[in-house]
Design an enzyme around this catalytic site. Structure first.
Site, short mmCIF file in Angstrom:
data_model
loop_
_atom_site.label_atom_id
_atom_site.label_comp_id
_atom_site.label_asym_id
_atom_site.label_seq_id
_atom_site.Cartn_x
_atom_site.Cartn_y
_atom_site.Cartn_z
CE LYS A 52 -3.85 -2.55 2.21
NZ LYS A 52 -4.48 -2.87 3.35
CD GLN A 96 -3.70 -4.64 6.45
OE1 GLN A 96 -3.64 -3.64 5.92
NE2 GLN A 96 -3.92 -5.87 6.07
CG ASP A 119 -10.02 -0.78 5.06
OD1 ASP A 119 -9.84 -1.18 3.97
OD2 ASP A 119 -9.59 -1.25 6.22
#
Ligand code: GUN
Length: 294
Positions: A52, A96, A119
């Site tokens: 990322k 995460q 997200d």
């Protein structure tokens, strides 16, 4: 032989559009910023987080990676989330998953400012998506939808069968495909581990989206001829013939199913590259919204 839908090709066309939008933002003094928080040293998470950050840099975006030790307290992680909520150089961020077991994932997700929740895991964003007024779309299902749209698959009135009911893929995929509009307008059925006679339903699919997390679960006898197959699965299985002794396979038995499908995604090389791509798209969109509301 079926046509392959490749995530690399589809994501490259999206990245070239994003580059134009990023340049436009920069010319107005805003560099889109993404932060990724990693707690602990889970090797798969470390790889994703690195990918990322690398992609942000390639696109000329601002990238922050926050690494916190495995024994970080929930309170300290919530403090970091609160800091990122307030940081005006960060337009989107994510924590995460999975988190160490002493931290409540729901509490952490709920603490993220929905405007920065790239997200699309926050309940406010999940709800907005469900009613067809999304600020963000979750990355993997959004990537699947883009693969369908950009490879010319007509979804209107088609029977989409989603295999799997996870919060990350199956459920949002269902919600997205049933909406009104281009790339959707589908008739959607969701099947899962408790479904009776699952093959009788998958055989009715015009478009089959598989995210059940079981290697080679969908076999040729479970699909009809001409079906479009999107395989979201990534499973590492033993393979004595490879130097590593393992290989990656999807949830679809590719060699058999490809002979019946009109279009199909391989694993690896299919949906995989789309997730980070759509995360970048969400970050750029968040920066554009922040720029308008300044
Ligand atoms: N872990 C595996 N995939 C994801 C993802 O898309 N977002 C977050 N936050 N964690 C993940």
């Amino acid at each position: 032989m079926s046509e392959l839908i490749l995530g690399k090709t589809v994501s490259e066309s999206i990245y070239s559009e994003l580059r134009v939008r990023i340049e436009a933002l920069k010319s107005k003094g805003t560099t889109p910023g993404l932060a990724v928080v990693l707690v602990g040293t889970d090797p798969a998470s470390e790889v994703y987080v690195r990918m990322k950050g690398k992609k942000c840099e390639e696109l000329g975006m601002h990238s922050v990676t926050v690494v916190m030790p495995e024994n970080t307290s929930e309170a300290d992680l919530l403090k970091k989330v609160s800091e990122l909520n307030k940081d005006s150089s960060i337009h989107g961020f994510l924590v995460q998953l999975p988190l160490p077991s002493h931290i409540d994932e729901k509490k952490v997700i709920n603490a993220i400012d929905p405007k920065k929740d790239v997200d699309c895991f926050h309940p406010v964003n999940v709800g907005k998506m469900l009613i067809g007024e999304p600020d963000f779309l979750p990355a993997t299902p959004a990537g699947v939808q883009q693969m369908l749209v950009r490879s010319g698959v007509d979804t209107k009135g088609k029977h989409v069968v989603v295999v799997g009911r996870s919060n990350i893929v199956g459920k949002p995929m269902m919600a997205m495909m049933v909406q009104k509009g281009d790339g959707a307008d589908s008739t959607v059925t969701v099947v899962h581990s408790r479904t009776k006679d699952l093959p009788s339903i998958t055989r009715q699919a015009d478009i089959l989206i598989v995210a059940i997390g079981k290697a080679n679960f969908i076999t040729a006898d479970m699909v009809k001829k001409g079906v479009v197959v999107i395989d979201v699965g990534t499973n590492r299985i033993e393979d004595p013939s490879s130097p590593k002794g393992t290989k990656l396979v999807g949830d679809v038995e590719f060699e058999g199913v490809k002979n019946k499908a009109s279009k199909i995604t391989p694993v690896p090389g299919g949906v995989g590259p789309m997730t980070i791509c759509m995360l970048m798209a969400n970050t750029v969109a968040a920066a554009e919204k922040a720029n308008v509301s300044r």
